[in-house]
Write a protein that holds these residues in place. Structure first.
Motif, PDB file in Angstrom:
ATOM      1  N   GLY A   1      94.845  10.573  -0.527  1.00 46.40           N
ATOM      2  CA  GLY A   1      94.796  11.383   0.685  1.00 46.40           C
ATOM      3  C   GLY A   1      93.394  11.741   1.142  1.00 46.40           C
ATOM      4  N   PHE A   2      92.366  11.380   0.353  1.00 39.87           N
ATOM      5  CA  PHE A   2      90.971  11.657   0.707  1.00 39.87           C
ATOM      6  C   PHE A   2      90.341  10.452   1.409  1.00 39.87           C
ATOM      7  CE2 PHE A   2      91.771  14.321  -3.009  1.00 39.87           C
ATOM      8  CZ  PHE A   2      91.182  15.535  -2.653  1.00 39.87           C
ATOM      9  N   ARG A   3      89.411  10.712   2.302  1.00 36.33           N
ATOM     10  CA  ARG A   3      88.553   9.658   2.840  1.00 36.33           C
ATOM     11  C   ARG A   3      87.341   9.585   1.907  1.00 36.33           C
ATOM     12  NH1 ARG A   3      90.464  12.442   7.308  1.00 36.33           N
ATOM     13  NH2 ARG A   3      91.615  11.136   8.815  1.00 36.33           N
ATOM     14  N   PRO A   4      87.210   8.503   1.123  1.00 35.17           N
ATOM     15  CA  PRO A   4      86.167   8.454   0.094  1.00 35.17           C
ATOM     16  C   PRO A   4      84.758   8.703   0.619  1.00 35.17           C
ATOM     17  CG  PRO A   4      87.737   6.689  -0.255  1.00 35.17           C
ATOM     18  CD  PRO A   4      88.092   7.321   1.060  1.00 35.17           C
ATOM     19  N   TYR A   5      84.444   8.184   1.812  1.00 39.79           N
ATOM     20  CA  TYR A   5      83.079   8.304   2.328  1.00 39.79           C
ATOM     21  C   TYR A   5      82.691   9.748   2.656  1.00 39.79           C
ATOM     22  CZ  TYR A   5      85.566   8.246   6.827  1.00 39.79           C
ATOM     23  OH  TYR A   5      86.435   8.511   7.855  1.00 39.79           O
ATOM     24  N   GLU A   6      83.657  10.648   2.727  1.00 36.98           N
ATOM     25  CA  GLU A   6      83.327  12.059   2.949  1.00 36.98           C
ATOM     26  C   GLU A   6      82.763  12.720   1.700  1.00 36.98           C
ATOM     27  OE1 GLU A   6      86.930  13.774   4.448  1.00 36.98           O
ATOM     28  OE2 GLU A   6      86.630  12.985   6.482  1.00 36.98           O
ATOM     29  N   LYS A   7      82.952  12.066   0.555  1.00 31.03           N
ATOM     30  CA  LYS A   7      82.373  12.509  -0.730  1.00 31.03           C
ATOM     31  C   LYS A   7      82.689  13.968  -1.063  1.00 31.03           C
ATOM     32  CE  LYS A   7      78.484   9.251  -0.770  1.00 31.03           C
ATOM     33  NZ  LYS A   7      78.708   8.553   0.509  1.00 31.03           N
ATOM     34  N   LYS A   8      83.912  14.381  -0.815  1.00 32.48           N
ATOM     35  CA  LYS A   8      84.312  15.738  -1.165  1.00 32.48           C
ATOM     36  C   LYS A   8      84.335  15.890  -2.684  1.00 32.48           C
ATOM     37  CE  LYS A   8      87.011  16.770   2.977  1.00 32.48           C
ATOM     38  NZ  LYS A   8      88.339  17.152   3.512  1.00 32.48           N
ATOM     39  N   LYS A   9      83.882  17.036  -3.173  1.00 38.39           N
ATOM     40  CA  LYS A   9      83.796  17.260  -4.615  1.00 38.39           C
ATOM     41  C   LYS A   9      85.145  17.081  -5.288  1.00 38.39           C
ATOM     42  CE  LYS A   9      82.263  20.635  -8.055  1.00 38.39           C
ATOM     43  NZ  LYS A   9      81.677  21.975  -8.294  1.00 38.39           N
ATOM     44  N   SER A  10      86.214  17.531  -4.628  1.00 35.33           N
ATOM     45  CA  SER A  10      87.553  17.415  -5.215  1.00 35.33           C
ATOM     46  C   SER A  10      87.965  15.959  -5.400  1.00 35.33           C
ATOM     47  CB  SER A  10      88.578  18.147  -4.344  1.00 35.33           C
ATOM     48  OG  SER A  10      88.450  17.783  -2.989  1.00 35.33           O
ATOM     49  N   TYR A  11      87.421  15.060  -4.548  1.00 36.10           N
ATOM     50  CA  TYR A  11      87.695  13.627  -4.718  1.00 36.10           C
ATOM     51  C   TYR A  11      86.804  13.035  -5.805  1.00 36.10           C
ATOM     52  CZ  TYR A  11      88.085   8.624  -3.882  1.00 36.10           C
ATOM     53  OH  TYR A  11      88.288   7.269  -4.046  1.00 36.10           O
ATOM     54  N   LEU A  12      85.536  13.361  -5.777  1.00 32.12           N
ATOM     55  CA  LEU A  12      84.597  12.811  -6.754  1.00 32.12           C
ATOM     56  C   LEU A  12      84.969  13.193  -8.185  1.00 32.12           C
ATOM     57  CD1 LEU A  12      81.226  13.355  -4.852  1.00 32.12           C
ATOM     58  CD2 LEU A  12      82.617  11.274  -4.985  1.00 32.12           C
ATOM     59  N   LEU A  13      85.585  14.375  -8.363  1.00 35.56           N
ATOM     60  CA  LEU A  13      86.035  14.783  -9.689  1.00 35.56           C
ATOM     61  C   LEU A  13      87.240  13.978 -10.175  1.00 35.56           C
ATOM     62  CD1 LEU A  13      85.704  18.668  -9.430  1.00 35.56           C
ATOM     63  CD2 LEU A  13      84.333  17.132 -10.873  1.00 35.56           C
ATOM     64  N   LYS A  14      87.931  13.307  -9.243  1.00 39.57           N
ATOM     65  CA  LYS A  14      89.122  12.539  -9.595  1.00 39.57           C
ATOM     66  C   LYS A  14      88.809  11.092  -9.962  1.00 39.57           C
ATOM     67  CE  LYS A  14      92.905  13.147  -7.109  1.00 39.57           C
ATOM     68  NZ  LYS A  14      93.822  13.883  -8.011  1.00 39.57           N
ATOM     69  N   ILE A  15      87.561  10.650  -9.698  1.00 42.88           N
ATOM     70  CA  ILE A  15      87.250   9.237  -9.885  1.00 42.88           C
ATOM     71  C   ILE A  15      86.034   9.044 -10.786  1.00 42.88           C
ATOM     72  CG2 ILE A  15      88.140   8.763  -7.566  1.00 42.88           C
ATOM     73  CD1 ILE A  15      85.174   8.184  -6.759  1.00 42.88           C
ATOM     74  N   SER A  16      85.866   7.802 -11.245  1.00 41.00           N
ATOM     75  CA  SER A  16      84.640   7.343 -11.891  1.00 41.00           C
ATOM     76  C   SER A  16      84.383   5.924 -11.429  1.00 41.00           C
ATOM     77  CB  SER A  16      84.756   7.354 -13.418  1.00 41.00           C
ATOM     78  OG  SER A  16      84.528   8.638 -13.943  1.00 41.00           O
ATOM     79  N   TYR A  17      83.109   5.607 -11.204  1.00 47.29           N
ATOM     80  CA  TYR A  17      82.711   4.264 -10.773  1.00 47.29           C
ATOM     81  C   TYR A  17      81.742   3.691 -11.793  1.00 47.29           C
ATOM     82  CZ  TYR A  17      80.255   0.649  -8.087  1.00 47.29           C
ATOM     83  OH  TYR A  17      79.689  -0.532  -7.679  1.00 47.29           O
TER      84      TYR A  17
END
Length: 293
Positions: free
Chosen positions: A64-80
């Motif tokens: 449900g997040f747009r990755p390019y917005e780089k919201k902290k709640s999204y970044l905490l859900k992923i690893s690259y």
């Protein structure tokens, strides 16, 4: 919530189109392989899903997040992770690196130590945690890099060609980890061997466009019972019926396994053929089968 939504995604670099009108929707979570030959747009798509790159056109949502917005709640859900571009600090120990990355995600030293010991044991590098990173082999560094990415238990692990440069046993160890972990994995690769053990879905790219999107086993059915036959020649003008020229001195074809013996017998006496290799089906062969088979 839909896991991944990609709608008419394109990415341009000046006059070059790396991705063209990509559309893919996957409602349920699960592991995905982004496959294709070199230069097909795999890494570009992965970087857009991670938020590293911004789409030129179209819409992308993950959880449900747009990755390019780089919201902290999204970044905490992923690893690259891109093992070819390590983020490890070479002058300190592997464990100190883990403390650093774990702390960045708000983990206590006790949590980091517990999780690091568990993951390092799963990957067979528990005896390397106190070694300086510069003293580790490439395969060991890849494993430590993966541990840094998994410390905070992300919901999604994005992996850019993690198998490149690894031997069979190292690849098998990583594959086993992906089977055991509950983290969703999106992995890019130009190889198909070994993916079937942990990948359910696939996006197959060629020249920036989707050739196939869906279940991996359905795509693999197109080449089941076949092998790739590679011929290395000393005459670039040679005519080989059924073979496609893959380079100046290289030809390839997808052949039914029960016909390889007769084919080999007919080719081995040809003085223009220097070497014959028989391999598992390759991405290029699958693309050809899907496009022209």
């Amino acid at each position: 919530m839909v896991f991944i939504e990609i709608n008419r995604l394109s990415k341009y670099y000046k006059d070059f189109c790396a991705l063209r009108q990509i559309t893919y929707i996957q409602e349920k979570e699960g592991n995905i392989a982004i496959l294709g030959p070199n230069g097909s747009g795999k890494s570009t798509l992965l970087k857009i899903l991670s938020g590293i790159l911004h789409p030129s056109e179209g819409e992308v949502k993950v959880f449900g997040f747009r990755p390019y917005e780089k919201k902290k709640s999204y970044l905490l859900k992923i690893s690259y992770v891109n093992p070819q571009k390590t983020r490890l600090i070479f002058d300190v120990s592997a464990m100190d690196n883990l403390y650093l990355f774990g702390s960045a995600y708000g983990l206590s030293f006790k949590e980091i130590k517990t999780r690091a010991e568990k993951l390092s044991t799963m990957l067979g590098v528990e005896h390397k945690l106190q070694s300086p990173v510069r003293n580790l082999s490439f395969g060991e560094r890849v494993k430590i890099e993966l541990i840094t990415a998994l410390l905070h238990a992300p919901d999604l692990l994005l992996l850019d060609e993690p198998f490149v440069g690894l031997d069979f046993m190292a690849r098998k160890t990583l594959q086993d980890l992906f089977v055991q972990t509950k983290t969703n994995v999106i992995i890019t690769s130009h190889l198909i061997d070994g993916l079937t053990s942990f990948v359910e879905n696939v996006i197959l790219l060629n020249r920036g466009e989707v050739v196939y999107a869906g279940r991996l086993e359905r795509m693999y059915e197109r080449v089941k019972g076949k092998k790739t036959v590679i011929l290395y020649v000393n005459d670039e003008t040679i005519y080989l019926p059924g073979f496609i020229k893959r380079g100046k001195w290289e030809y390839g074809a997808l052949v039914e396994e029960d016909k390889i013996g007769d084919l080999y017998s007919s080719l081995v006496s040809n003085s223009s053929i220097e070497k014959i290799e028989i391999r598992s089906p390759e991405i290029e062969d699958i693309i050809g089968e899907l496009l022209f088979g």
